[in-house]
Each structure stands twice: as C-alpha cells, then as structure tokens.
Design a protein around this motif. Structure first.
Motif, PDB file in Angstrom:
ATOM      1  N   ARG A  76       0.854  -1.184   0.000  1.00  0.00           N
ATOM      2  CA  ARG A  76       0.000   0.000   0.000  1.00  0.00           C
ATOM      3  C   ARG A  76       0.887   1.230   0.000  1.00  0.00           C
ATOM      4  NH1 ARG A  76      -1.302  -2.951   4.134  1.00  0.00           N
ATOM      5  NH2 ARG A  76      -0.999  -1.326   5.665  1.00  0.00           N
ATOM      6  N   SER A 112       0.888   5.803  -1.211  1.00  0.00           N
ATOM      7  CA  SER A 112       0.141   6.972  -1.669  1.00  0.00           C
ATOM      8  C   SER A 112       1.124   8.007  -2.204  1.00  0.00           C
ATOM      9  CB  SER A 112      -0.697   7.577  -0.536  1.00  0.00           C
ATOM     10  OG  SER A 112       0.144   8.059   0.493  1.00  0.00           O
ATOM     11  N   HIS A 121      -4.093   6.920  -3.967  1.00  0.00           N
ATOM     12  CA  HIS A 121      -3.780   5.746  -3.153  1.00  0.00           C
ATOM     13  C   HIS A 121      -3.537   4.581  -4.092  1.00  0.00           C
ATOM     14  CE1 HIS A 121      -4.932   7.679   0.619  1.00  0.00           C
ATOM     15  NE2 HIS A 121      -5.808   8.331  -0.132  1.00  0.00           N
ATOM     16  N   GLU A 124      -8.201  10.266  -3.975  1.00  0.00           N
ATOM     17  CA  GLU A 124      -8.974  10.675  -2.811  1.00  0.00           C
ATOM     18  C   GLU A 124     -10.063  11.602  -3.324  1.00  0.00           C
ATOM     19  OE1 GLU A 124      -7.263  12.758   0.801  1.00  0.00           O
ATOM     20  OE2 GLU A 124      -6.413  10.730   0.936  1.00  0.00           O
TER      21      GLU A 124
END
Length: 123
Positions: A81, A83, A96, A118
């Motif tokens: 993960r 961003s 993301h 986002e």
C-alpha cells in the motif's frame, strides 16, 4: 495455506518499498517477463514500459514522492500500500495505490496495481 513469507519474498518486499523512491529499481527486482497491470489504463505492460510511463507522466515535475504505507504478505507474494500527491489538470490530488505482487525466487513475476484518487465523497 501459510502467509509466512520466505526470506527471498521479505527481501523483495523491502526492495519494493525502496523502488518507490528509485523507480528504476523495479527493473532489477522483477523477472524479464514480468507483466504489470494498472487500473488507470486497464492494460498489461512490461516493467520497462511501466517505468517509462512513470517518467513520461511525471514530466518536468519529476517522479512523485511515493509514501509506503505497509506490506501484507500473501500465499504467493504480497500487497503493498502506498500513496502520493500529483498535479492533474492543475489540481493537487492525493492518489492511493494497492499493488498486488506475485513473487517467485525473490523476484516479482506479475503485478496488478489499483490506483484510486482521494475523492472527498460524503454521504
């Protein structure tokens, strides 16, 4: 079904996070025939093509500063993960990423990357 990774997969995941800061490293930690799919364009490309696309999209602003947010090991590799913030049509936007990496012998053999902006959607 164990999700306890072998040492080669752990090292690959550690290098994957480093590659977020040094995009060219993805070429070294992936097999020659590794294919990458991005949700943004829904097509499979080689790692070399994926790296070139990052540079092309970055333009004069340089490669975005990716922030690692965690690794989760799976039976055949790991999820990463991350961003970043980018400019799209003059607007700053946070993206993301979830990268699903299939690993073999310490190398990425197949990658699927899901990219989501986002959006500030409120109920």
């Amino acid at each position: 079904m164990s999700t306890t990774p072998d040492q080669a997969t752990v090292e690959l995941a550690e290098n994957w996070v480093k590659a977020l800061k040094n995009i060219d490293l993805f070429r070294e930690i992936s097999t020659e025939d590794c294919q990458v799919w991005h949700s943004a364009d829904d097509k499979w490309v080689s790692v070399a093509e994926a790296v070139a696309a990052v540079y092309e999209r970055s333009g004069d602003d340089g490669v975005p500063d990716f922030h690692a947010e965690g690794i989760t090991y799976t039976e055949d590799g790991f999820f990463n993960r991350a961003s970043t913030e980018v400019q799209i049509n003059g607007q700053k936007m946070k993206l993301h990423l979830v990268q699903i990496v299939e690993a073999r012998d310490g190398k990425a053999v197949r990658v699927r990357e899901y990219i989501g902006p986002e959006m500030g959607v409120q109920p």
